[in-house]
Motif scaffolding. Structure first.
Motif, mmCIF file in Angstrom:
data_model
loop_
_atom_site.group_PDB
_atom_site.id
_atom_site.type_symbol
_atom_site.label_atom_id
_atom_site.label_comp_id
_atom_site.label_asym_id
_atom_site.label_seq_id
_atom_site.Cartn_x
_atom_site.Cartn_y
_atom_site.Cartn_z
ATOM 1 N N ALA A 147 0.836 -1.193 0.000
ATOM 2 C CA ALA A 147 0.000 0.000 0.000
ATOM 3 C C ALA A 147 0.875 1.248 0.000
ATOM 4 O O ALA A 147 1.968 1.260 0.587
ATOM 5 C CB ALA A 147 -0.903 0.010 1.234
ATOM 6 N N LEU A 148 0.426 2.264 -0.699
ATOM 7 C CA LEU A 148 1.156 3.525 -0.665
ATOM 8 C C LEU A 148 0.990 4.184 0.701
ATOM 9 O O LEU A 148 -0.043 4.052 1.350
ATOM 10 C CB LEU A 148 0.620 4.480 -1.740
ATOM 11 N N ARG A 149 2.017 4.877 1.106
ATOM 12 C CA ARG A 149 1.918 5.665 2.344
ATOM 13 C C ARG A 149 1.686 7.123 1.943
ATOM 14 O O ARG A 149 2.441 7.684 1.143
ATOM 15 C CB ARG A 149 3.195 5.528 3.178
ATOM 16 N N TRP A 150 0.639 7.706 2.523
ATOM 17 C CA TRP A 150 0.206 9.042 2.135
ATOM 18 C C TRP A 150 0.500 10.056 3.223
ATOM 19 O O TRP A 150 0.437 9.742 4.415
ATOM 20 C CB TRP A 150 -1.295 9.038 1.850
ATOM 21 N N ARG A 151 0.796 11.272 2.793
ATOM 22 C CA ARG A 151 0.985 12.377 3.722
ATOM 23 C C ARG A 151 0.048 13.521 3.368
ATOM 24 O O ARG A 151 -0.265 13.742 2.195
ATOM 25 C CB ARG A 151 2.441 12.871 3.712
ATOM 26 N N VAL A 152 -0.385 14.237 4.389
ATOM 27 C CA VAL A 152 -1.312 15.348 4.178
ATOM 28 C C VAL A 152 -0.542 16.547 3.654
ATOM 29 O O VAL A 152 0.394 17.029 4.296
ATOM 30 C CB VAL A 152 -2.032 15.718 5.483
ATOM 31 N N ARG A 153 -0.936 17.032 2.480
ATOM 32 C CA ARG A 153 -0.303 18.198 1.866
ATOM 33 C C ARG A 153 -1.383 19.029 1.180
ATOM 34 O O ARG A 153 -1.761 18.734 0.040
ATOM 35 C CB ARG A 153 0.735 17.782 0.819
ATOM 36 N N VAL B 296 1.383 11.468 8.323
ATOM 37 C CA VAL B 296 0.966 10.277 7.588
ATOM 38 C C VAL B 296 -0.536 10.113 7.801
ATOM 39 O O VAL B 296 -1.047 10.312 8.899
ATOM 40 C CB VAL B 296 1.727 9.033 8.083
ATOM 41 N N TRP B 297 -1.245 9.746 6.729
ATOM 42 C CA TRP B 297 -2.702 9.627 6.801
ATOM 43 C C TRP B 297 -3.121 8.167 6.687
ATOM 44 O O TRP B 297 -2.672 7.448 5.796
ATOM 45 C CB TRP B 297 -3.350 10.429 5.678
ATOM 46 N N ILE B 298 -3.984 7.736 7.594
ATOM 47 C CA ILE B 298 -4.549 6.391 7.562
ATOM 48 C C ILE B 298 -5.970 6.499 7.041
ATOM 49 O O ILE B 298 -6.827 7.122 7.669
ATOM 50 C CB ILE B 298 -4.527 5.741 8.960
ATOM 51 N N SER B 299 -6.228 5.913 5.873
ATOM 52 C CA SER B 299 -7.545 6.019 5.252
ATOM 53 C C SER B 299 -8.511 5.044 5.896
ATOM 54 O O SER B 299 -8.116 4.073 6.551
ATOM 55 C CB SER B 299 -7.449 5.748 3.756
ATOM 56 N N ASP B 300 -9.812 5.276 5.634
ATOM 57 C CA ASP B 300 -10.814 4.408 6.240
ATOM 58 C C ASP B 300 -10.950 3.077 5.514
ATOM 59 O O ASP B 300 -11.668 2.199 5.971
ATOM 60 C CB ASP B 300 -12.181 5.105 6.296
ATOM 61 N N GLY B 301 -10.251 2.908 4.413
ATOM 62 C CA GLY B 301 -10.302 1.633 3.707
ATOM 63 C C GLY B 301 -9.025 0.830 3.816
ATOM 64 O O GLY B 301 -8.875 -0.195 3.158
ATOM 65 N N LEU B 302 -8.090 1.273 4.656
ATOM 66 C CA LEU B 302 -6.779 0.645 4.686
ATOM 67 C C LEU B 302 -6.751 -0.627 5.524
ATOM 68 O O LEU B 302 -5.874 -1.455 5.373
ATOM 69 C CB LEU B 302 -5.747 1.648 5.221
ATOM 70 N N ARG C 238 4.419 10.836 13.010
ATOM 71 C CA ARG C 238 3.126 11.295 13.526
ATOM 72 C C ARG C 238 2.058 11.015 12.475
ATOM 73 O O ARG C 238 2.309 11.133 11.272
ATOM 74 C CB ARG C 238 3.179 12.792 13.826
ATOM 75 N N TRP C 239 0.859 10.672 12.913
ATOM 76 C CA TRP C 239 -0.157 10.276 11.956
ATOM 77 C C TRP C 239 -1.534 10.780 12.358
ATOM 78 O O TRP C 239 -1.774 11.187 13.504
ATOM 79 C CB TRP C 239 -0.182 8.760 11.783
ATOM 80 N N ALA C 240 -2.419 10.741 11.387
ATOM 81 C CA ALA C 240 -3.822 11.077 11.599
ATOM 82 C C ALA C 240 -4.639 10.163 10.700
ATOM 83 O O ALA C 240 -4.126 9.596 9.738
ATOM 84 C CB ALA C 240 -4.090 12.539 11.256
ATOM 85 N N GLY C 241 -5.919 10.025 11.010
ATOM 86 C CA GLY C 241 -6.768 9.235 10.136
ATOM 87 C C GLY C 241 -7.862 8.507 10.868
ATOM 88 O O GLY C 241 -8.174 8.796 12.018
ATOM 89 N N HIS C 242 -8.436 7.534 10.162
ATOM 90 C CA HIS C 242 -9.640 6.846 10.617
ATOM 91 C C HIS C 242 -9.299 5.663 11.523
ATOM 92 O O HIS C 242 -8.455 4.833 11.183
ATOM 93 C CB HIS C 242 -10.429 6.347 9.413
ATOM 94 N N VAL C 243 -9.983 5.593 12.655
ATOM 95 C CA VAL C 243 -9.881 4.455 13.563
ATOM 96 C C VAL C 243 -11.294 4.076 13.983
ATOM 97 O O VAL C 243 -12.247 4.828 13.777
ATOM 98 C CB VAL C 243 -9.026 4.769 14.805
#
Length: 544
Positions: free
Chosen positions: A200-206, A218-224, A275-280
């Motif tokens: 999976a690609l690792r995404w960052r918020v920009r 780093v962003w954790i998507s709700d489908g990951l 550091r990360w953010a996203g869906h849990v």
């Protein structure tokens, strides 16, 4: 050269970390930057102003001029402006109609491969962008189209059809992995390969604007599949009211939640320790210390209802609200922000339950901000992770036979809001929520990270941060009569304005006391007028 191609239309507030050996061609972000540039928006405005007036051209011009007015009002307003521009430039005769976080087809749905294949032959807002990149493919060794969501399919089909025959074509990404068999049968992808075991690609918020107020996360998507960070605390010494009352206690001891869980090591492996953010999952709030330890900055949680002191989450888990509040308070003390999404239309959750939830939220806050409402989806990815369907919402049914790229499965249950009523219910509920606090402009990462300003103790007024007062050469019905309108891109409200008052309001972008804001209005009428303009979200109360 190997090209990793990101087709429109995706979350353009995210950028990927490019795997070794690949070069990035982010067509989605490049397209958005092009059409949202000041010069491009002004050119679109002039095109419509010079054309014979019609209802369509005037409504598009209204959106474009309003977007121009919001560009300098802050990051959230800028995202609303971007959404307005995308909508304005993708009207008929285009085959796709764009929103900030969605795509609608002129005829059909992206859940039906035949519809996607058909609209790929129609004009689209990104047709020129697709044509412009083809020269780069000529000398390529491999082109890999990365599909996160079905929204990218129209552009991806066009790219695949135009890819030179001598260049290897791959299709990868979460959506491609889930729907590999159907995609491989589509004419555009028949010669493509669908590589397995692609990380999976690792995404960052920009943010597009490069706003430095948003931390590089780093962003954790709700489908990951990294949603559940820790099991619900269902041990022998725990309160089993966390579960639905008629659920049977497992005989073999505590479980790890209905979706299973990923460990903190899994999270660190994905984030690289950043550091990360996203869906849990909502239940992750009960493991607040683990979230903090993992480097969490912001979490986005979903819920479907709140009643009798318990919150039901999108996985049909029932969690005592006091436990969620305790977890939220620990996260808040550690500087972690909690953002919620209200999933509406869950099986068996009727409109009366929504009203009860709305009332209960007044006194039981387990989040900092409610981003918005979204339709409940029993997604195929979520269903695939369910370990015990008996404890879930119910046994998922089959998708309609003609929807071969269906994103979800129906779950039949008495009391469910009918699908035909759901759009109206969502609109009504969003309107009620917006009287309490602003909702986010869309389901994009940057929007979740931006907090709306608090206005407690406001003493002044100004033009609402999401409203623009614009002058059009014709009415919205297309009659050739110069007209003024106030358009709020947050609420969707449009109000025809008096030609004497409109220019004054258009200049009122700084906080001003009421008397100075509208000096031309008699004092006896001023307070009443201001209240009316605030109610219509044309003005807003703010700090001096």
């Amino acid at each position: 050269m190997n090209w990793l191609v990101l087709p429109p239309h995706r979350d353009v507030t995210l950028v990927p970390e490019v795997p070794e050996g690949w070069h990035l061609l982010d067509l989605a972000r490049d397209f958005t930057r092009r059409v949202f540039s000041a010069g491009s928006v002004e050119a679109e405005c002039l095109t419509r102003e010079s054309a014979p007036p019609s209802s369509q051209t005037m409504r598009e011009l209204l959106l474009l001029r309003a977007a121009q007015g919001l560009r300098e009002r802050g990051a959230l307003s800028e995202l609303r402006a971007l959404g307005a521009v995308l909508t304005a430039i993708s009207g008929p005769p285009h085959g796709v109609h764009l929103r900030l976080d969605d795509v609608e087809l002129e005829a059909g749905t992206t859940e039906r491969s035949a519809d996607v294949q058909r609209v790929s032959g129609m004009p689209s807002p990104f047709s020129d962008d697709v044509a412009a990149v083809l020269a780069r493919f000529e000398d390529a060794r491999c082109v890999r189209l990365w599909l996160e969501r079905d929204l990218q399919l129209p552009a991806a089909v066009s790219l695949a059809q135009a890819c030179p025959a001598h260049v290897a074509l791959e299709v990868a990404g979460p959506f491609a992995s889930t729907h590999r068999k159907v995609l491989a049968r589509m004419p555009a992808f028949r010669r493509a390969t669908f590589p397995e075991q692609v990380p999976a690609l690792r995404w960052r918020v920009r943010p597009l604007s490069g706003d430095t107020s948003v931390e590089d996360l780093v962003w954790i998507s709700d489908g990951l599949g990294l949603e559940v960070l820790a099991p619900y605390p269902w041990g022998d010494d725990q309160d089993w009211a966390v579960m639905e009352p008629d659920s049977a206690r497992p005989e073999s001891g505590p479980e790890e939640g209905w979706l299973g869980r990923c460990s903190l090591d899994d999270v660190r492996a994905y984030t690289g320790g950043a550091r990360w953010a996203g869906h849990v999952s909502l239940g992750s709030l009960l493991a607040a210390d683990a979230l903090v330890e993992s480097g969490c900055h912001t979490v986005v949680v979903g819920f479907c209802g709140l009643a009798n002191g318990r919150v039901v989450d999108p996985d049909h888990g029932f969690i005592p609200v006091e436990l969620l509040v305790q977890g939220y308070q620990r996260l808040k003390a550690a500087g972690v922000r909690v953002v919620a999404e209200w999933w509406v239309g869950a099986p068996g959750v009727d409109e009366a339950a929504l009203d009860a939830t709305l009332a209960a939220l007044e006194g039981s806050r387990f989040f900092d901000h409610l981003a918005g409402v979204r339709p409940f989806h029993a997604s195929v990815e979520r269903i695939a992770r369910v370990r015990n369907p008996a404890r879930w919402w119910g046994q998922p049914g089959d998708a309609p036979a003609d929807r071969d790229l269906s994103r979800s499965r129906p779950v039949e249950r008495p009391g469910t809001i009918p699908s035909a009523r759901l759009p109206g219910v969502l609109t009504s509920l969003a309107s009620r929520l917006m009287t309490r606090a602003p909702l986010s402009p869309g389901r994009v990462a940057a929007a979740f990270l931006l907090a709306p300003p608090g206005l407690d103790g406001a003493t002044h007024v100004r033009l609402d941060v999401d409203c623009a007062v614009v002058h059009l050469p014709a009415t919205l019905e297309g009659a050739p009569k110069p007209s003024w309108y106030a358009a709020n891109l947050r609420t969707g409200g449009v109000v025809a304005m008096d030609a004497r008052l409109a220019p004054v309001l258009a200049r009122l972008t700084e906080a001003t006391d009421v008397a100075s804001a509208l000096p031309q209005v008699p004092e006896a009428q001023r307070a009443k007028l201001v209240e009316m303009l605030v109610t219509k979200s044309i003005l807003e109360r703010t700090h001096g």
